[in-house]
Design an enzyme around this catalytic site. Structure first.
Site, mmCIF file in Angstrom:
data_model
loop_
_atom_site.group_PDB
_atom_site.id
_atom_site.type_symbol
_atom_site.label_atom_id
_atom_site.label_comp_id
_atom_site.label_asym_id
_atom_site.label_seq_id
_atom_site.Cartn_x
_atom_site.Cartn_y
_atom_site.Cartn_z
ATOM 1 N N ARG A 224 0.860 -1.177 0.000
ATOM 2 C CA ARG A 224 0.000 0.000 0.000
ATOM 3 C C ARG A 224 0.900 1.231 0.000
ATOM 4 O O ARG A 224 1.991 1.221 0.575
ATOM 5 C CB ARG A 224 -0.916 0.028 1.227
ATOM 6 C CG ARG A 224 -2.038 -1.004 1.200
ATOM 7 C CD ARG A 224 -3.084 -0.643 0.151
ATOM 8 N NE ARG A 224 -4.259 -1.512 0.200
ATOM 9 C CZ ARG A 224 -4.406 -2.603 -0.533
ATOM 10 N NH1 ARG A 224 -3.432 -2.993 -1.355
ATOM 11 N NH2 ARG A 224 -5.514 -3.331 -0.447
ATOM 12 N N GLU A 252 -2.949 8.530 -3.702
ATOM 13 C CA GLU A 252 -3.333 7.679 -4.824
ATOM 14 C C GLU A 252 -4.764 8.021 -5.233
ATOM 15 O O GLU A 252 -5.646 8.022 -4.368
ATOM 16 C CB GLU A 252 -3.238 6.212 -4.408
ATOM 17 C CG GLU A 252 -3.431 5.224 -5.522
ATOM 18 C CD GLU A 252 -3.196 3.784 -5.075
ATOM 19 O OE1 GLU A 252 -4.133 2.971 -5.233
ATOM 20 O OE2 GLU A 252 -2.100 3.487 -4.551
ATOM 21 N N HIS A 271 -1.870 0.844 -9.617
ATOM 22 C CA HIS A 271 -2.480 -0.105 -8.681
ATOM 23 C C HIS A 271 -3.205 -1.225 -9.445
ATOM 24 O O HIS A 271 -4.383 -1.486 -9.231
ATOM 25 C CB HIS A 271 -3.448 0.609 -7.738
ATOM 26 C CG HIS A 271 -3.654 -0.125 -6.445
ATOM 27 N ND1 HIS A 271 -4.002 0.502 -5.279
ATOM 28 C CD2 HIS A 271 -3.568 -1.457 -6.137
ATOM 29 C CE1 HIS A 271 -4.119 -0.388 -4.312
ATOM 30 N NE2 HIS A 271 -3.856 -1.594 -4.808
#
Length: 308
Positions: A224, A252, A271
């Site tokens: 993450r 993000e 991602h």
């Protein structure tokens, strides 16, 4: 008992559904498919966070939240007392492990530089060769769960030395504890981050962590974004001393004016490590098995405890 899922196609992937169980797709947050008071088992959309967790308030008799993601960080502290939270551990092993291997090989073999040269229509042999190689590298995997094991298995043919790190050491299995990182980092050519995001791992990749990595080392983040401190990343990577491959960032999505976009030693992907064609079939096999366990009064798997 009602089960709500986020994909129309999901019902056909669950396998046999027990008698008395109704499965309905909930694809539009503004329009529940039926009366939500009977929903006992809910599968939120993949990679959902704040907006989807607000939907919990509309499910007063919910008993189980089954995530499609391996990480549960966006849901910790949001699920009401008495509701069991389960993650999708195991579902993303193959896809994420493939991304990690692709990212490592791409950076070591200079594929981003060659892609930029291709866009310029330049034959860049002199610019990129000889490239680095994976053979003989020392790879440190920080996060020795199922995805870490999948990465380890896929690294085996490449004649590398792999060291595994977990929250706590497991000497019998050859797994080191995170407290050993200051000793292990200086010996690693490639560091792969696969830890869940918890209060313990948030910001663990800081200036000291990066400074401990040797010159020319590669940092790979498939965990993450907030596991790494962005300011420290930018500072270290801007110097050119290290390389990075990042599938996740903080913030993000990464803003268009962020300095990470401009660094030639950084490979960025949006991602996508777990977003593969095989995701839904694997995910809904897990969901179907969980529904059958719940309907039979059996213990669920992948229950999240203490953020894991």
């Amino acid at each position: 008992m009602k089960v709500w899922i986020p994909h129309e196609a999901g019902a056909g992937l669950l396998g046999e559904v027990p008698a008395g169980v109704t499965v309905e797709p909930w694809t539009d947050p503004g329009r529940p498919p039926s009366d939500p008071t009977d929903v006992r088992f809910w599968v939120p959309p993949f990679l959902s966070a704040g907006d989807a967790s607000a939907m919990l308030e509309r499910l007063p008799n919910l008993a189980v939240v089954q995530l499609l993601s391996a990480g549960a960080d966006a849901w910790i502290g949001r699920v009401p007392e008495g509701v069991t939270l389960c993650d999708a551990r195991g579902v993303h092993d193959a896809g994420t492990a493939e991304w990690v291997l692709t990212a490592i090989l791409s950076q070591l073999r200079e594929f981003p530089a060659m892609a930029r040269a291709q866009a310029r229509r330049e034959w860049a042999y002199a610019e990129v060769s000889p490239t680095d190689e994976l053979t003989g590298k020392r790879v440190l995997i920080v996060g020795a769960g199922s995805i870490g094991a999948a990465v380890h298995a896929r690294l085996a043919p490449f004649d590398v030395t792999v060291t595994l790190v977990a929250r706590t050491a497991r000497p019998a299995a050859g797994v080191h504890g995170v407290d050993e990182l200051p000793r292990l980092l200086p010996k690693a050519d490639v560091v792969v981050l696969l830890v869940p995001l918890t209060e313990r791992t948030r910001g663990m990749v800081d200036a000291d962590f990066l400074a401990a990595m040797p010159d020319g080392a590669l940092l790979v983040n498939a965990a993450r974004g907030p596991v790494a401190r962005t300011e420290a990343l930018v500072a270290e990577l801007s110097s050119g001393r290290l390389r990075a491959a990042l599938d996740v960032t903080d913030p993000e999505p990464l803003p268009a004016d962020h300095p990470l976009w401009e660094l030639p030693n950084v490979l960025l992907t949006p991602h996508v490590a777990g977003s593969v064609h095989g995701l839904l079939p694997r995910a809904y096999r897990l969901v179907g098995a969980q529904v059958r366990r719940f309907a039979a009064g059996e213990p669920l798997v992948n229950t999240v405890t203490d953020g894991y």
